[in-house]
Design a protein around this motif. Structure first.
Motif, PDB file in Angstrom:
ATOM      1  N   GLY A 132     -29.323 -17.258  21.978  1.00 50.18           N
ATOM      2  CA  GLY A 132     -29.242 -18.501  21.218  1.00 50.18           C
ATOM      3  C   GLY A 132     -29.785 -19.695  21.989  1.00 50.18           C
ATOM      4  N   ARG A 133     -30.048 -20.751  21.243  1.00 49.72           N
ATOM      5  CA  ARG A 133     -30.453 -22.038  21.815  1.00 49.72           C
ATOM      6  C   ARG A 133     -29.624 -23.101  21.103  1.00 49.72           C
ATOM      7  N   GLN A 134     -29.536 -24.255  21.731  1.00 51.08           N
ATOM      8  CA  GLN A 134     -28.931 -25.350  20.993  1.00 51.08           C
ATOM      9  C   GLN A 134     -30.044 -26.205  20.404  1.00 51.08           C
ATOM     10  N   TYR A 135     -29.685 -26.889  19.337  1.00 49.77           N
ATOM     11  CA  TYR A 135     -30.684 -27.742  18.698  1.00 49.77           C
ATOM     12  C   TYR A 135     -30.550 -29.146  19.253  1.00 49.77           C
ATOM     13  N   ASP A 136     -31.627 -29.656  19.789  1.00 48.52           N
ATOM     14  CA  ASP A 136     -31.581 -30.992  20.354  1.00 48.52           C
ATOM     15  C   ASP A 136     -32.100 -31.979  19.320  1.00 48.52           C
ATOM     16  N   GLU A 137     -31.201 -32.836  18.865  1.00 45.05           N
ATOM     17  CA  GLU A 137     -31.545 -33.771  17.785  1.00 45.05           C
ATOM     18  C   GLU A 137     -32.681 -34.704  18.188  1.00 45.05           C
ATOM     19  N   ALA A 138     -32.632 -35.149  19.448  1.00 39.01           N
ATOM     20  CA  ALA A 138     -33.585 -36.161  19.891  1.00 39.01           C
ATOM     21  C   ALA A 138     -35.022 -35.626  19.829  1.00 39.01           C
ATOM     22  N   THR A 139     -35.221 -34.441  20.382  1.00 37.37           N
ATOM     23  CA  THR A 139     -36.583 -33.917  20.418  1.00 37.37           C
ATOM     24  C   THR A 139     -36.874 -33.027  19.220  1.00 37.37           C
ATOM     25  N   GLU A 140     -35.832 -32.756  18.407  1.00 34.77           N
ATOM     26  CA  GLU A 140     -35.956 -31.863  17.257  1.00 34.77           C
ATOM     27  C   GLU A 140     -36.464 -30.494  17.680  1.00 34.77           C
ATOM     28  N   LYS A 141     -35.952 -30.043  18.799  1.00 38.44           N
ATOM     29  CA  LYS A 141     -36.384 -28.743  19.302  1.00 38.44           C
ATOM     30  C   LYS A 141     -35.184 -27.931  19.724  1.00 38.44           C
ATOM     31  N   ALA A 142     -35.414 -26.621  19.769  1.00 39.72           N
ATOM     32  CA  ALA A 142     -34.382 -25.742  20.310  1.00 39.72           C
ATOM     33  C   ALA A 142     -34.507 -25.745  21.826  1.00 39.72           C
ATOM     34  N   VAL A 143     -33.412 -26.027  22.489  1.00 39.34           N
ATOM     35  CA  VAL A 143     -33.455 -26.046  23.959  1.00 39.34           C
ATOM     36  C   VAL A 143     -32.351 -25.135  24.503  1.00 39.34           C
ATOM     37  N   GLU A 144     -32.495 -24.810  25.789  1.00 40.75           N
ATOM     38  CA  GLU A 144     -31.525 -23.939  26.457  1.00 40.75           C
ATOM     39  C   GLU A 144     -30.108 -24.487  26.314  1.00 40.75           C
ATOM     40  N   PHE A 145     -29.121 -23.578  26.287  1.00 42.49           N
ATOM     41  CA  PHE A 145     -27.728 -24.018  26.327  1.00 42.49           C
ATOM     42  C   PHE A 145     -27.436 -24.723  27.647  1.00 42.49           C
ATOM     43  N   GLU A 146     -26.493 -25.639  27.592  1.00 43.40           N
ATOM     44  CA  GLU A 146     -25.928 -26.159  28.835  1.00 43.40           C
ATOM     45  C   GLU A 146     -25.035 -25.067  29.423  1.00 43.40           C
ATOM     46  N   ASP A 147     -24.772 -25.186  30.709  1.00 42.93           N
ATOM     47  CA  ASP A 147     -23.889 -24.188  31.338  1.00 42.93           C
ATOM     48  C   ASP A 147     -22.523 -24.147  30.655  1.00 42.93           C
ATOM     49  N   TRP A 148     -22.003 -25.349  30.354  1.00 44.31           N
ATOM     50  CA  TRP A 148     -20.658 -25.363  29.752  1.00 44.31           C
ATOM     51  C   TRP A 148     -20.665 -24.715  28.378  1.00 44.31           C
ATOM     52  N   GLN A 149     -21.766 -24.852  27.676  1.00 42.28           N
ATOM     53  CA  GLN A 149     -21.826 -24.240  26.346  1.00 42.28           C
ATOM     54  C   GLN A 149     -21.785 -22.728  26.465  1.00 42.28           C
ATOM     55  N   ARG A 150     -22.576 -22.221  27.399  1.00 41.45           N
ATOM     56  CA  ARG A 150     -22.627 -20.780  27.582  1.00 41.45           C
ATOM     57  C   ARG A 150     -21.255 -20.267  28.009  1.00 41.45           C
ATOM     58  N   GLU A 151     -20.639 -21.007  28.917  1.00 34.85           N
ATOM     59  CA  GLU A 151     -19.354 -20.520  29.416  1.00 34.85           C
ATOM     60  C   GLU A 151     -18.291 -20.532  28.312  1.00 34.85           C
ATOM     61  N   ILE A 152     -18.285 -21.558  27.492  1.00 34.26           N
ATOM     62  CA  ILE A 152     -17.289 -21.619  26.417  1.00 34.26           C
ATOM     63  C   ILE A 152     -17.465 -20.445  25.452  1.00 34.26           C
ATOM     64  N   ILE A 153     -18.704 -20.117  25.147  1.00 35.72           N
ATOM     65  CA  ILE A 153     -18.911 -18.966  24.260  1.00 35.72           C
ATOM     66  C   ILE A 153     -18.278 -17.730  24.890  1.00 35.72           C
ATOM     67  N   GLU A 154     -18.490 -17.566  26.183  1.00 38.48           N
ATOM     68  CA  GLU A 154     -17.954 -16.377  26.845  1.00 38.48           C
ATOM     69  C   GLU A 154     -16.436 -16.357  26.847  1.00 38.48           C
ATOM     70  N   LEU A 155     -15.835 -17.496  27.154  1.00 40.17           N
ATOM     71  CA  LEU A 155     -14.371 -17.541  27.190  1.00 40.17           C
ATOM     72  C   LEU A 155     -13.785 -17.213  25.818  1.00 40.17           C
ATOM     73  N   LEU A 156     -14.373 -17.796  24.790  1.00 40.57           N
ATOM     74  CA  LEU A 156     -13.818 -17.586  23.458  1.00 40.57           C
ATOM     75  C   LEU A 156     -14.039 -16.153  22.999  1.00 40.57           C
ATOM     76  N   ARG A 157     -15.144 -15.573  23.416  1.00 41.78           N
ATOM     77  CA  ARG A 157     -15.401 -14.183  23.066  1.00 41.78           C
ATOM     78  C   ARG A 157     -14.357 -13.283  23.733  1.00 41.78           C
ATOM     79  N   ARG A 158     -14.058 -13.595  24.982  1.00 40.56           N
ATOM     80  CA  ARG A 158     -13.058 -12.793  25.687  1.00 40.56           C
ATOM     81  C   ARG A 158     -11.708 -12.890  24.965  1.00 40.56           C
ATOM     82  N   GLU A 159     -11.357 -14.087  24.529  1.00 41.48           N
ATOM     83  CA  GLU A 159     -10.083 -14.244  23.817  1.00 41.48           C
ATOM     84  C   GLU A 159     -10.109 -13.484  22.493  1.00 41.48           C
ATOM     85  N   ALA A 160     -11.256 -13.490  21.829  1.00 36.50           N
ATOM     86  CA  ALA A 160     -11.363 -12.767  20.554  1.00 36.50           C
ATOM     87  C   ALA A 160     -11.112 -11.277  20.784  1.00 36.50           C
TER      88      ALA A 160
END
Lengths: 436, 665
Positions: free
Chosen positions: B249-277
């Motif tokens: 996945g990528r995040q959507y950056d409103e300013a540049t209207e482009k898909a850009v890499e996740f921030e580290d915190w975004q990636r980590e949150i996905i992982e934590l929540l997946r583990r809880e799931a």
């Protein structure tokens, strides 16, 4: 952080994410609302997920006393899949509600649809009390303007205060008696009375009466302190309140026109009006009622159900009735005209909303309904056609009305084939009214 | 939350008074064959209880408004229930259970017995092992809370953005591959799903150069790639949406209207929540089984073993009736009923097998030759296990396998209050006989009800058919632990779906009055459609398979060759809640960065179809139509697809519609 924060965030998020107004109108549970308190469920605040269509999913039930027969109705789906917190089997999924009053609802709908309906004032309501901005010299104690009294007292105090030590010092000048000091004080603009000077002179020991040779010598020795500075240093012991300073506030008298509205809701309840059509009418009329309630100071509603005949019903009954007979829309307008006599056009804003599936008995529309619509004075006449599957061949009422009135600013015709059209219909109706 | 209503000293006092009860309950549970995790019991007040419920039984969770919502609902709902007995235990080793201080003693005892059974289930059900053998849950959840809090407090990260991000992921919390053991995203990645591994794979195959050259030539390899040199992915439809989005996945950056890499915190949150799931998945998959299990053992301990004293019992029975007797479908009740049914069926089978081994008894003459009323009497537990009293201790035999010899010694020395705790003298075998299901008043008739067909089926697999000379001899040999033994096997290996699939029978469905219902388009209400076990089973499968949710997979991560995401709904005949699905799509967009699509199949009916059906007094058959839902970051759209684009999604093996054939137009 902690649960307290979570709860607070929930309230904020709930407020932001209560069901979007147009979504609520189209799909929401309108039945939870009261005429003066619109309850928008904010269950939608919970996150969406991929789910089955509830109706298509069906389900499993358990009979209490024996198994019911195939074909028996089971009421609403039986809840309690244990997902909800709380006791198992307990009615789950209690909704949270976001409550709005009609004013807020009208405001939001204005914002959302860009409406600019300005209600017109009609009947004059005499001598309305406005703000308490007028002033009189007498009145009940509770309306006494104490701020004003205090300020007047303070001014008075400042005007009467003088530097007692300084005046006393003048009496200590050799050769100055009460009379000459009084004259000196006046020339110096010191607000002292003659009797105060005489009194002070008497209490002054004889040897001190010759302390200074001249006024100039005294002035060099004693500093005169200005009143304001002295008050700041010593404070004020008492403020002289005087009867003559008292002022009483009094309400302004405003002649105001009350914004009255009477809304006539007419619904075809004949056999062809099936559940889906009925629901579309309810979803269109209810927000209109709320909106007008919110816009006007005083809103009254008349509900008329009709098939081939028309009769007046209460709001509670209005959306539920289903009858068998044919359809004659003019019967409803006939009744509306009679009932509206109690709400003279000079005093009342009037809205006449009718809804049905456009089926009407032959020639009734052109020969009777249209003339009556022209005859009944109203801010707006509207006809809402609810026909989920497009037009039936003989359902031409809406078209005929539209053709006759055209872009006339006082008649609106809206077509609703599904929930998606409701908001548009509401917009069509509310934006048609001439605002001149 | 608010001021504690009781101070710590009070709670301490209550806790101390409950200690002997906890010890007794654990001992009783063990005698019954349960093998629970150790349980730490905590006394909490009403508010604390609500807070714990909101946090799923833990003291610390990451900050999120959803807990606040649950807490609020919890408070409101429980007000009406008078805030009574609530059982809360978490899956951890040791498990932690919470007792509300305001409960009276009978409720506390009920909760404790219930909790012991849950703790046994957590410890022994294999589906819980998929996450980890030692979940270490409290610590894991607390550390997740710390991580997420630190991101929220980080001044360089917008707190609202973190919250929104969590929301986005939570919408997909059930879109995991819950039937596979939990692995971290890194490990998940190593499982070969990417076609970039193709060359490596070909090497592994160790094919001759010739074959490679002819079949797997450069052209073929090229065809497996798109222009970026990456083949279409995933090669197989992927169920673990969260992992897929976390990886590609990528995040959507409103300013540049482009898909850009996740921030580290975004990636980590996905992982934590997946583990809880993954941690919570087994609990969602074993609701019927686990709750039924706990209710079953609670009733044995509380009701039959007199764990509640007589004056408490009425109170308990009242509460029990409220929980299990509420109207409508109740999965907990279904669970308890089905466990009891499994126990009865197993015991009955053991009895029938024994009887069929009596000389001269066959399935044909079974009902004539065997006096089942007499069998019933013979099956009654022996007085040795059933009527243990302090004045009859000398009638007990310490060497009997049903009697705990050591305990008998101690009882004779007066160390055990035999009249209060007769079960303390028994072993598992003794307890099984004492609580033998077929002779319980509520199951009277179960044995007699057996049909000839069932007897025949049992006889079919029986070889040694003249082992016993008489019925009495056969009954004497019946193993009283058969039912419980089977139950313990099932609790180890089953989940709700397999449990219902395997053990639901027509006999059960009839005895407990289960039925299916469907929505009728013509009458616009729900109607009873079937009482057939296959139909009931289908509907229950729908409700308990895949958390009761439709299966959504990733079909293409480079849809239309434009980096778009294509999800597919594996349509089983029940359509999606389209409105919610589009709302989810809007959030998936945030996790993908490019437009997202979902293929599904919907059912369409015109008003006219319904009208026609109504006139014919039948139900209309809707038309199935392929649909593509799409969200491009700004607009939602819904387009019809030709059937061949969705035909692979439509399952044809099971028809979940239970409407009688003759109703359909």
């Amino acid at each position: 952080m902690g649960l307290r924060d979570d709860l607070e965030r929930f309230r904020e998020v709930g407020e932001q994410r209560r069901q979007d107004l147009s979504e609520f109108i189209q799909y929401g549970d309108l039945g939870q609302s009261l005429p003066h308190e619109i309850r928008i469920p904010i269950k939608i605040v919970d996150l969406p997920s991929f789910e089955y269509d509830q109706r298509d999913q069906g389900g499993v039930g358990q009979g209490g006393d024996g198994t019911p027969d195939v074909g028996d109705p089971v009421g609403q789906p039986q809840p309690g899949d244990g997902d909800e917190p709380g006791e198992p089997g307990e009615e789950g999924g209690e909704h949270e509600y976001y409550e709005m009053d009609p004013e807020e609802f009208a405001q939001e709908l204005d914002d959302e649809l860009g409406l600019e309906l300005e209600p017109k004032g009609k009947r004059v309501v005499e001598q309305k009390e406005g703000d308490y901005t007028d002033i009189t010299r007498t009145g009940p104690a509770s309306t006494l303007d104490f701020d004003r009294l205090f300020k007047a007292g303070l001014k008075r105090k400042l005007a009467m205060e003088f530097d007692e030590e300084y005046v006393e010092a003048a009496l200590k000048v050799d050769g100055m008696g009460p009379q000459s000091v009084f004259e000196w004080a006046r020339s110096e603009n010191i607000p002292v009375s003659r009797s105060w000077i005489e009194d002070a002179y008497e209490h002054l020991p004889a040897e001190e009466r010759t302390t200074y040779q001249t006024i100039a010598e005294m002035e060099a020795d004693v500093d005169r302190t200005p009143t304001a500075a002295r008050i700041r240093e010593e404070g004020i012991k008492d403020i002289p309140f005087r009867r003559e300073d008292e002022r009483y506030r009094y309400p302004e008298t405003i002649e105001e026109k009350e914004r009255n509205v009477v809304v006539v809701n007419i619904r075809d309840v004949s056999g062809s009006m099936r559940e889906k059509k009925r629901e579309l009418v309810e979803r269109t009329f209810t927000p209109l009622d709320w909106y007008l309630t919110g816009k006007y100071d005083n809103a009254e509603f008349i509900y008329i159900a009709h098939d081939a005949d028309a009769w007046q019903v209460s709001r509670d009954e209005f959306f539920g009735i289903r009858s068998g007979g044919g359809t004659r829309i003019s019967s409803a307008y006939q009744l509306a005209a009679e009932l509206l006599e109690e709400y003279p056009w000079s005093d009342w804003n009037r809205y006449v909303f009718a809804a049905g599936d456009s089926e009407n008995s032959s020639n009734d529309t052109s020969e009777r309904v249209i003339p009556m619509m022209e005859e009944i004075d109203a801010n707006l006449h509207a006809y809402v056609e609810t026909q989920p599957s497009g037009n039936a061949i003989n359902a031409t009422h809406a078209e005929e009305v539209e053709r006759h009135f055209g872009e006339d600013g006082s008649t609106a015709v809206a077509y609703v084939t599904g929930p998606g059209d409701i908001v548009d219909a509401i917009y069509t109706i509310l934006s048609t009214e001439d605002n001149e | 939350m608010s001021k504690p209503t009781t101070d710590r000293a009070d709670k301490q006092r209550i806790a101390e008074s409950l200690e002997p009860i906890v010890t007794e309950a654990h001992e009783l549970a063990t005698t019954l064959g349960l093998d629970p995790y150790p349980v730490n019991y905590w006394i909490v007040d009403y508010d604390e209880m609500n807070a714990l419920v909101a946090y799923n039984g833990f003291q610390r969770r990451y900050p999120h408004w959803r807990w606040g919502m649950t807490y609020d609902q919890q408070r409101k709902q429980r007000q009406f229930l008078g805030g009574k007995a609530y059982e809360l235990v978490n899956n951890d080793d040791p498990a932690h259970a919470f007792l509300q201080e305001s409960n009276d003693l009978a409720d506390q005892k009920a909760v404790i017995t219930h909790v012991e059974a849950h703790a046994d289930f957590f410890a022994n059900n294999q589906w819980y092992g998929l996450f980890a053998d030692d979940p270490n849950a409290a610590r894991m959840l607390a550390s997740h809370a710390n991580r997420i809090e630190s991101y929220m407090e980080d001044p360089s990260i917008d707190r609202e953005a973190v919250e929104k991000w969590i929301d986005n992921v939570l919408c997909l919390e059930d879109c995991i591959d819950q039937h596979r053991p939990f692995s971290t995203v890194e490990d998940w990645l190593e499982e070969p799903s990417m076609a970039s591994d193709i060359e490596e794979k070909l090497e592994e195959l160790d094919l001759s150069e010739e074959v490679l050259g002819q079949v797997f030539n450069e052209d073929w390899l090229e065809s497996q790639r798109d222009e970026d040199g990456v083949a279409t992915f995933p090669t197989e439809p992927e169920r673990d949406l969260i992992s897929f989005l976390r990886t590609h996945g990528r995040q959507y950056d409103e300013a540049t209207e482009k898909a850009v890499e996740f921030e580290d915190w975004q990636r980590e949150i996905i992982e934590l929540l997946r583990r809880e799931a993954y941690y919570f998945a087994p609990q969602k998959m074993t609701k019927v089984l686990n709750e039924g299990w706990a209710a079953y053992w609670e009733s044995i301990m509380m009701g039959e073993e007199g764990f509640a004293e007589e004056n408490e019992f009425i109170h308990y029975a009242d509460h029990q009736a409220k929980v299990l007797g509420s109207p409508g479908f109740n999965p907990y009740k279904l669970g308890k009923e089905l466990w009891e049914y499994v126990e009865n069926v197993t015991n009955r089978r053991a009895v029938v097998e024994a009887l069929l081994r009596v000389e001269g008894v066959t399935w044909r003459n079974f009902h004539d030759r065997v006096d089942l009323d007499r069998v019933h009497e013979t099956l009654e537990p022996a007085p040795m296990v059933d009527r243990i009293r302090s004045d009859r201790l000398d009638t007990l035999d310490g060497d009997d396998p049903r009697i705990d010899g050591d305990a008998l010694e101690r009882a004779r020395d007066g160390e055990i209050d035999v009249d209060r705790f007769p079960w303390k003298l028994l072993t598992y075998e003794g307890m099984a006989e004492r609580h033998y299901s077929l002779v319980k008043p509520q199951h009277r008739g179960f044995l007699k009800r057996i049909s000839q067909g069932t007897v025949e089926r049992i006889a079919r697999y029986l070889f040694d058919d003249s082992r016993y000379g008489s019925v009495d001899e056969a009954i004497e040999a019946v193993n009283h632990t058969a039912g419980w033994d089977r139950m313990y096997e099932i609790r180890e290996s089953h989940n709700d779906v397999t449990f219902l699939d395997e053990f639901l029978t027509q006999e059960f469905v009839e005895e407990h009055s289960y039925f299916t219902y469907e929505y009728m388009e013509t009458t616009e209400d729900y109607r009873v459609t079937s009482t057939d076990v296959e139909d009931v089973k289908k509907k229950l499968m729908l409700r308990f398979s895949n958390f009761g949710k439709p299966t959504i997979v990733v079909e293409d991560g480079n849809y239309n060759n434009r980096n778009e995401l294509l999800l597919a709904h594996q349509y089983n005949g029940v359509m999606l809640d389209v409105q919610q699905a589009t709302q989810v799509l809007e959030r998936v967009f945030e996790l993908w960065g490019h437009p997202v699509n979902l293929k599904t199949i919907t059912k369409e009916l015109s008003e006219n179809d319904i009208e026609v059906a109504r006139r014919r007094d039948s139900e209309p058959t809707p038309e199935e139509v392929g649909k593509l839902l799409r969200y491009d970051g700004e607009e939602l759209s819904e387009t019809e697809l030709p059937w061949e684009e969705v035909s692979h999604l439509a399952a044809t093996d099971v028809d979940y519609d239970t409407k009688p054939e003759e109703w359909l137009a």
